[in-house]
Design a protein around this motif. Structure first.
Motif, PDB file in Angstrom:
ATOM      1  N   UNK A 111      -3.467   3.588  -1.128  1.00 15.06           N
ATOM      2  CA  UNK A 111      -2.789   2.669  -0.358  1.00 15.06           C
ATOM      3  C   UNK A 111      -1.794   3.527   0.935  1.00 15.06           C
ATOM      4  N   UNK A 112      -1.182   4.637   0.281  1.00 14.53           N
ATOM      5  CA  UNK A 112      -0.626   5.284   1.291  1.00 14.53           C
ATOM      6  C   UNK A 112      -1.264   5.951   2.314  1.00 14.53           C
ATOM      7  N   UNK A 114      -4.302   4.916   3.462  1.00 16.14           N
ATOM      8  CA  UNK A 114      -5.022   3.957   4.408  1.00 16.14           C
ATOM      9  C   UNK A 114      -3.734   3.271   5.173  1.00 16.14           C
ATOM     10  N   UNK A 115      -2.631   3.147   4.803  1.00 11.17           N
ATOM     11  CA  UNK A 115      -1.592   2.610   5.729  1.00 11.17           C
ATOM     12  C   UNK A 115      -1.306   3.711   6.877  1.00 11.17           C
ATOM     13  N   UNK A 116      -1.106   5.139   6.436  1.00  9.13           N
ATOM     14  CA  UNK A 116      -0.931   5.971   7.618  1.00  9.13           C
ATOM     15  C   UNK A 116      -2.188   6.073   8.629  1.00  9.13           C
ATOM     16  N   UNK A 117      -3.345   6.028   7.949  1.00  6.05           N
ATOM     17  CA  UNK A 117      -4.594   6.016   8.856  1.00  6.05           C
ATOM     18  C   UNK A 117      -4.563   4.795   9.889  1.00  6.05           C
ATOM     19  N   UNK A 118      -4.266   3.526   9.412  1.00  6.73           N
ATOM     20  CA  UNK A 118      -4.244   2.429  10.049  1.00  6.73           C
ATOM     21  C   UNK A 118      -2.873   2.665  11.155  1.00  6.73           C
ATOM     22  N   UNK A 119      -1.838   3.117  10.914  1.00  6.41           N
ATOM     23  CA  UNK A 119      -0.828   3.395  11.786  1.00  6.41           C
ATOM     24  C   UNK A 119      -1.409   4.468  13.161  1.00  6.41           C
ATOM     25  N   UNK A 120      -2.022   5.426  12.696  1.00  3.37           N
ATOM     26  CA  UNK A 120      -2.461   6.607  13.466  1.00  3.37           C
ATOM     27  C   UNK A 120      -3.610   6.247  14.342  1.00  3.37           C
ATOM     28  N   UNK A 121      -4.546   5.294  13.778  1.00  2.00           N
ATOM     29  CA  UNK A 121      -5.669   4.996  14.461  1.00  2.00           C
ATOM     30  C   UNK A 121      -5.756   4.068  15.390  1.00  2.00           C
TER      31      UNK A 121
END
Length: 126
Positions: A111-112, A114-121
């Motif tokens: 979850x962590x 995925x959330x960071x990837x979503x923020x960075x992507x």
């Protein structure tokens, strides 16, 4: 172990993997850092250990509705007769992958990430 039981256990592990991969099973850890899931009102524990030869072994322990152990088996129990699971070379590899995904989900690591990837992507799809 009779073939019918082995076939059921194989089907169970394959479904666990599929449902864990799609995040349809809620894996958690208890105060002893054990990985478990509640399925159909019953508890399932999964863990890694060493067999008598010092090789890695994945164990599944199923508890019945009375909170007593109703079944217990390992990847070694279901590997007989050279039938391998789909997409994996052997039953240990499937069970180990399942356990690793369950651990990551239970810890919140996926979850962590995925959330960071979503923020960075910030790439815009074509």
């Amino acid at each position: 172990m009779i073939q019918h039981t082995r076939d059921k256990q194989r089907r169970f592990v394959e479904l666990l993997y599929k449902k864990t991969l799609s995040r349809e099973i809620n894996w958690a850890t208890n105060e002893h850092k054990q990985i478990y899931a509640k399925i159909a009102g019953r508890l399932l524990y999964a863990y890694s250990q060493l067999n008598a030869d010092g090789e890695d072994l994945i164990t599944f322990v199923l508890f019945g509705s009375e909170d007593t152990v109703s079944d217990q088996f390992t990847d070694e129990d279901i590997k007989h007769d050279n039938i391998a699971p789909s997409s994996f070379e052997n039953w240990y590899l499937l069970c180990a992958a399942l356990l690793e995904i369950a651990r990551r989900q239970a810890s919140g690591a996926d979850d962590a990430l995925d959330a960071m990837i979503d923020e960075l992507d910030d790439e815009v799809p074509f």
